[in-house]
Motif scaffolding. Sequence first.
Motif, PDB file in Angstrom:
ATOM      1  N   MET A 106       4.907  14.363  12.418  1.00  0.00           N
ATOM      2  CA  MET A 106       3.805  14.309  11.461  1.00  0.00           C
ATOM      3  C   MET A 106       2.474  14.088  12.172  1.00  0.00           C
ATOM      4  SD  MET A 106       6.020  12.053   8.731  1.00  0.00           S
ATOM      5  CE  MET A 106       4.720  11.848   7.522  1.00  0.00           C
ATOM      6  N   GLY A 107       1.398  14.125  11.398  1.00  0.00           N
ATOM      7  CA  GLY A 107       0.043  13.994  11.937  1.00  0.00           C
ATOM      8  C   GLY A 107      -0.307  12.598  12.400  1.00  0.00           C
ATOM      9  N   ASP A 108      -1.575  12.426  12.791  1.00  0.00           N
ATOM     10  CA  ASP A 108      -2.049  11.174  13.377  1.00  0.00           C
ATOM     11  C   ASP A 108      -2.057  10.001  12.409  1.00  0.00           C
ATOM     12  OD1 ASP A 108      -2.435  12.391  15.817  1.00  0.00           O
ATOM     13  OD2 ASP A 108      -4.531  12.875  15.405  1.00  0.00           O
ATOM     14  N   ASN A 109      -2.294  10.237  11.142  1.00  0.00           N
ATOM     15  CA  ASN A 109      -2.372   9.167  10.144  1.00  0.00           C
ATOM     16  C   ASN A 109      -1.275   9.403   9.121  1.00  0.00           C
ATOM     17  OD1 ASN A 109      -4.901   7.711  11.011  1.00  0.00           O
ATOM     18  ND2 ASN A 109      -5.616   9.817  10.889  1.00  0.00           N
ATOM     19  N   SER A 110      -0.084   8.955   9.476  1.00  0.00           N
ATOM     20  CA  SER A 110       1.101   9.281   8.697  1.00  0.00           C
ATOM     21  C   SER A 110       1.956   8.047   8.466  1.00  0.00           C
ATOM     22  CB  SER A 110       1.944  10.326   9.424  1.00  0.00           C
ATOM     23  OG  SER A 110       1.197  11.491   9.660  1.00  0.00           O
ATOM     24  N   ALA A 111       2.825   8.167   7.479  1.00  0.00           N
ATOM     25  CA  ALA A 111       3.780   7.096   7.210  1.00  0.00           C
ATOM     26  C   ALA A 111       5.043   7.696   6.616  1.00  0.00           C
ATOM     27  CB  ALA A 111       3.182   6.077   6.247  1.00  0.00           C
ATOM     28  N   VAL A 112       6.147   7.004   6.830  1.00  0.00           N
ATOM     29  CA  VAL A 112       7.427   7.330   6.216  1.00  0.00           C
ATOM     30  C   VAL A 112       7.856   6.098   5.443  1.00  0.00           C
ATOM     31  CG1 VAL A 112       9.842   7.932   6.603  1.00  0.00           C
ATOM     32  CG2 VAL A 112       8.061   8.923   8.056  1.00  0.00           C
ATOM     33  N   VAL A 113       8.235   6.306   4.187  1.00  0.00           N
ATOM     34  CA  VAL A 113       8.637   5.210   3.316  1.00  0.00           C
ATOM     35  C   VAL A 113      10.026   5.504   2.773  1.00  0.00           C
ATOM     36  CG1 VAL A 113       8.080   3.950   1.201  1.00  0.00           C
ATOM     37  CG2 VAL A 113       6.242   4.854   2.624  1.00  0.00           C
TER      38      VAL A 113
ATOM     39  N   ALA B 284      -2.710   5.403   8.124  1.00  0.00           N
ATOM     40  CA  ALA B 284      -2.169   5.803   6.819  1.00  0.00           C
ATOM     41  C   ALA B 284      -1.799   4.547   6.034  1.00  0.00           C
ATOM     42  CB  ALA B 284      -0.940   6.689   6.992  1.00  0.00           C
ATOM     43  N   PRO B 285      -1.994   4.512   4.754  1.00  0.00           N
ATOM     44  CA  PRO B 285      -2.495   5.539   3.863  1.00  0.00           C
ATOM     45  C   PRO B 285      -4.000   5.452   3.589  1.00  0.00           C
ATOM     46  CG  PRO B 285      -1.622   3.787   2.533  1.00  0.00           C
ATOM     47  CD  PRO B 285      -1.460   3.375   3.981  1.00  0.00           C
ATOM     48  N   SER B 286      -4.704   4.536   4.273  1.00  0.00           N
ATOM     49  CA  SER B 286      -6.125   4.350   3.956  1.00  0.00           C
ATOM     50  C   SER B 286      -7.024   5.449   4.531  1.00  0.00           C
ATOM     51  CB  SER B 286      -6.597   2.978   4.441  1.00  0.00           C
ATOM     52  OG  SER B 286      -6.399   2.858   5.830  1.00  0.00           O
ATOM     53  N   HIS B 287      -6.593   6.110   5.593  1.00  0.00           N
ATOM     54  CA  HIS B 287      -7.394   7.167   6.195  1.00  0.00           C
ATOM     55  C   HIS B 287      -7.549   8.332   5.212  1.00  0.00           C
ATOM     56  CE1 HIS B 287      -8.619  10.358   8.977  1.00  0.00           C
ATOM     57  NE2 HIS B 287      -9.013   9.368   9.770  1.00  0.00           N
ATOM     58  N   GLY B 288      -8.679   8.975   5.220  1.00  0.00           N
ATOM     59  CA  GLY B 288      -8.965  10.061   4.286  1.00  0.00           C
ATOM     60  C   GLY B 288      -8.111  11.304   4.457  1.00  0.00           C
TER      61      GLY B 288
ATOM     62  N   GLN C  52       0.819  -1.210   0.000  1.00  0.00           N
ATOM     63  CA  GLN C  52       0.000   0.000   0.000  1.00  0.00           C
ATOM     64  C   GLN C  52       0.853   1.260   0.000  1.00  0.00           C
ATOM     65  OE1 GLN C  52      -2.463  -0.312   3.470  1.00  0.00           O
ATOM     66  NE2 GLN C  52      -4.096  -1.356   2.353  1.00  0.00           N
ATOM     67  N   LEU C  53       2.079   1.154   0.491  1.00  0.00           N
ATOM     68  CA  LEU C  53       2.950   2.322   0.607  1.00  0.00           C
ATOM     69  C   LEU C  53       4.027   2.377  -0.477  1.00  0.00           C
ATOM     70  CD1 LEU C  53       3.296   2.370   4.479  1.00  0.00           C
ATOM     71  CD2 LEU C  53       2.144   4.079   3.061  1.00  0.00           C
ATOM     72  N   SER C  54       3.932   1.516  -1.456  1.00  0.00           N
ATOM     73  CA  SER C  54       4.932   1.566  -2.525  1.00  0.00           C
ATOM     74  C   SER C  54       4.772   2.877  -3.294  1.00  0.00           C
ATOM     75  CB  SER C  54       4.779   0.375  -3.473  1.00  0.00           C
ATOM     76  OG  SER C  54       3.623   0.522  -4.265  1.00  0.00           O
ATOM     77  N   PRO C  55       5.876   3.488  -3.683  1.00  0.00           N
ATOM     78  CA  PRO C  55       5.785   4.751  -4.422  1.00  0.00           C
ATOM     79  C   PRO C  55       4.911   4.652  -5.673  1.00  0.00           C
ATOM     80  CG  PRO C  55       8.015   4.410  -3.660  1.00  0.00           C
ATOM     81  CD  PRO C  55       7.260   3.148  -3.351  1.00  0.00           C
ATOM     82  N   GLY C  56       4.995   3.556  -6.385  1.00  0.00           N
ATOM     83  CA  GLY C  56       4.170   3.397  -7.581  1.00  0.00           C
ATOM     84  C   GLY C  56       2.692   3.462  -7.271  1.00  0.00           C
ATOM     85  N   ARG C  57       2.285   2.820  -6.206  1.00  0.00           N
ATOM     86  CA  ARG C  57       0.873   2.844  -5.812  1.00  0.00           C
ATOM     87  C   ARG C  57       0.457   4.245  -5.374  1.00  0.00           C
ATOM     88  NH1 ARG C  57      -2.173  -1.704  -2.616  1.00  0.00           N
ATOM     89  NH2 ARG C  57      -2.481  -2.385  -4.734  1.00  0.00           N
TER      90      ARG C  57
ATOM     91  N   GLN D 137      12.628  14.033  -1.419  1.00  0.00           N
ATOM     92  CA  GLN D 137      11.546  13.784  -0.472  1.00  0.00           C
ATOM     93  C   GLN D 137      10.257  14.126  -1.195  1.00  0.00           C
ATOM     94  OE1 GLN D 137      11.621  15.958   3.308  1.00  0.00           O
ATOM     95  NE2 GLN D 137       9.429  16.275   3.076  1.00  0.00           N
ATOM     96  N   THR D 138       9.365  13.159  -1.315  1.00  0.00           N
ATOM     97  CA  THR D 138       8.051  13.434  -1.879  1.00  0.00           C
ATOM     98  C   THR D 138       7.027  13.241  -0.778  1.00  0.00           C
ATOM     99  OG1 THR D 138       8.722  12.719  -4.085  1.00  0.00           O
ATOM    100  CG2 THR D 138       6.352  12.793  -3.639  1.00  0.00           C
ATOM    101  N   THR D 139       6.204  14.256  -0.578  1.00  0.00           N
ATOM    102  CA  THR D 139       5.153  14.199   0.430  1.00  0.00           C
ATOM    103  C   THR D 139       3.823  14.021  -0.280  1.00  0.00           C
ATOM    104  OG1 THR D 139       6.436  15.650   1.868  1.00  0.00           O
ATOM    105  CG2 THR D 139       4.090  15.422   2.368  1.00  0.00           C
ATOM    106  N   PHE D 140       3.107  12.978   0.100  1.00  0.00           N
ATOM    107  CA  PHE D 140       1.773  12.690  -0.423  1.00  0.00           C
ATOM    108  C   PHE D 140       0.777  13.043   0.673  1.00  0.00           C
ATOM    109  CE2 PHE D 140       4.661   9.770  -2.477  1.00  0.00           C
ATOM    110  CZ  PHE D 140       4.248   9.737  -3.792  1.00  0.00           C
ATOM    111  N   ALA D 141      -0.319  13.678   0.307  1.00  0.00           N
ATOM    112  CA  ALA D 141      -1.321  14.032   1.306  1.00  0.00           C
ATOM    113  C   ALA D 141      -2.716  13.923   0.709  1.00  0.00           C
ATOM    114  CB  ALA D 141      -1.084  15.439   1.828  1.00  0.00           C
TER     115      ALA D 141
END
Length: 118
Positions: free
Chosen positions: A52-59, A76-80, A4-9, A98-102
């Motif tokens: 970072m916030g409550d629903n976060s991830a570092v990859v 994260a990453p399923s939370h809205g 779910q956290l792969s950059p491609g996805r 560094q790419t940040t997805f939100a």
Amino acid sequence: MEAQLSPGRLLSDSRFQRRTCGASPELIDELRDAMDSKELLAELCNRLLTKMGDNSAVVVAPMFGKVVHCAVKGDAPSHGDSVVVWLLLDPTDIDSKQTTFASGSGCTWFEKLCKLKP
């Protein structure tokens, strides 16, 4: 979780906006030092999560291939309202990114996380 956290996805997920910047020199140095140790890499990623916030991830992952490491807080990453920081380490510092997805209200984090420092 890694799938779910792969950059491609993340790049193909329409829920996420993204911003890319050069990684901070401090983060690049610490990431290089941690790459040979699962324990150090986990510690670094968990420390970044505290900023970072409550629903976060570092990859940590290359452009193509398997995720090297990921750390998740909340749903994260399923939370809205998720934020995911992808660290791409390159042999040259200037090309380490560094790419940040939100998604949702997670977009308020873009400015705060640009050039994240450990």
